[in-house]
Design an enzyme around this catalytic site. Structure first.
Site, short mmCIF file in Angstrom:
data_model
loop_
_atom_site.label_atom_id
_atom_site.label_comp_id
_atom_site.label_asym_id
_atom_site.label_seq_id
_atom_site.Cartn_x
_atom_site.Cartn_y
_atom_site.Cartn_z
N GLU A 1 0.86 -1.19 0.00
CA GLU A 1 0.00 0.00 0.00
C GLU A 1 0.89 1.24 0.00
OE1 GLU A 1 -1.53 0.71 3.94
OE2 GLU A 1 -3.20 1.95 3.23
N ASN B 1 -6.86 6.32 -1.60
CA ASN B 1 -5.79 5.37 -1.31
C ASN B 1 -6.06 4.19 -2.23
OD1 ASN B 1 -4.01 3.53 -0.27
ND2 ASN B 1 -4.46 3.98 1.88
N LYS C 1 -9.43 2.22 -1.63
CA LYS C 1 -9.62 1.74 -0.27
C LYS C 1 -10.93 2.22 0.35
CE LYS C 1 -7.04 1.41 4.11
NZ LYS C 1 -5.73 1.81 4.75
N GLU D 1 -5.92 8.88 7.65
CA GLU D 1 -6.36 8.51 6.30
C GLU D 1 -7.70 9.13 5.94
OE1 GLU D 1 -4.76 4.06 6.76
OE2 GLU D 1 -5.52 4.49 4.77
N CYS E 1 -4.88 -2.88 3.13
CA CYS E 1 -4.58 -2.74 4.54
C CYS E 1 -5.75 -2.98 5.50
CB CYS E 1 -3.95 -1.37 4.79
SG CYS E 1 -3.00 -1.37 6.29
N ASN F 1 0.33 -0.97 5.48
CA ASN F 1 1.28 -0.21 6.31
C ASN F 1 0.67 -0.22 7.71
OD1 ASN F 1 3.04 2.24 4.46
ND2 ASN F 1 1.65 0.83 3.47
#
Ligand code: ING
Length: 303
Positions: free
Chosen positions: A46, A109, A126, A145, A171, A196
């Site tokens: 990612e 993302n 994401k 995020e 993730c 991550n």
């Protein structure tokens, strides 16, 4: 059997001072290593081109757009796309996507799936964004995020490739069983994901070993409960002093980890995966058509 060598390319830390060119050069080195070991597909992490910047507080796009990519391939990605196409290796790449959609700038993302012939097979954005929109404050690092990315608007698609049907996620998505079930219902035989994951949990204290346990538990369950292979690539180690877990791995449809990374650095792991291995699981214990009872599942989509 439909056996092919899959690779997972784990990345060690990327620091704020590292250029995208230097990072892409590391990705190319690992892609060559994977190709040398007979791999047809490589899964990268990612946000693979930069440090995990959502740990920091930024207030304006002028401050954080440096971490984003525009265009596919973006200028920074071109050398990787070129080498992969020349070697005939397909790959999953996670990156921060900036795109004009619906007349406005959007930021996601994102992961892209590129075939062995260099064709872009599709993107995923994401959906499960952990952390907060605004800083909590008084912490050594944040998890923002929700501040920098919109919730993905592409759903959980699956993609037909020369090797079978693949799905992608990113993730935190791996912690939510819905992610994998939707892709399995859409025929995914292989799930590719990058992550991550900070070693320390800023939201509540927990022992460090639980981070690895929950990471592994999520993917072993996903693989078995959907009869599919899971390719999981970490970006890990200490980025400017902020530690993230390694534990990149390939999980078989039986839920068994068949290989995993031993370091917290750039490391390629490979396994010859039999894509028919999940078939008996999806024809028996997890034969969705025969055993699932959706009339009882409605709360999953209503609450
Ligand atoms: N990182 C972490 C992850 O889901 C996290 C955030 C860790 C949330 C542990 C909850 C518990 O692996 C990202 N980038 O989603």
């Amino acid at each position: 059997s439909r056996s092919e060598v899959f690779a997972v390319a784990q990345m060690g830390p990327v620091h704020l001072a590292d250029t995208k060119a230097a990072v892409v050069s590391r990705l190319i080195d690992m892609l060559r290593e994977a190709h040398g070991r007979g791999a047809t597909w490589v899964t990268f992490p990612e946000l693979a081109l930069t440090t995990f910047f959502p740990r920091y507080i930024y207030d304006t796009p002028e401050q954080y757009d440096v971490f984003f990519e525009e265009g596919l391939p973006s200028p920074a990605m071109v050398p990787l796309f070129d080498v992969a196409r020349n070697l005939g290796v397909g790959f999953y790449l996670g990156y921060a996507e900036k795109v004009r959609e619906g007349g406005q700038m959007r930021r996601f993302n994102t992961s892209v799936l590129v075939g062995p012939n260099g064709d872009v097979l599709g993107k995923y954005r994401k959906i499960h964004l952990p952390g907060t929109v605004d800083p909590i404050g008084d912490l050594e690092f944040e998890h923002l995020e929700k501040r920098y990315f919109e919730v993905g608007n592409l759903g959980f698609p699956t993609f037909s490739t020369s090797s079978g049907r693949f799905g992608m996620c990113i993730c935190n998505d791996r912690r939510w069983p819905e992610t994998f079930r939707v892709m399995a219902l859409r025929g995914a035989e292989v799930f590719m994901l990058g992550y991550n994951t900070p070693t320390r949990n800023i939201h509540h204290h927990e022992p460090a070993y639980l981070r690895e346990f929950h990471h592994r538990l999520s993917m072993e369950s996903a693989a078995y409960q959907n009869g599919a292979w899971v390719m999981a690539a970490a970006k890990c180690g200490s980025e400017d002093g902020f530690a993230m877990i390694g534990g990149s791995m390939i999980v078989a449809p039986t839920g068994e980890v068949v290989t995993r990374a031993a370091s917290e650095d750039d490391e390629v792991i490979t396994h010859k995966c039999d894509l028919d291995m999940g078939a008996y699981i999806r024809r028996s214990v997890f034969d969705f058509a025969r055993h699932r009872r959706i009339e009882h599942y409605k709360p999953i989509t209503e609450q």
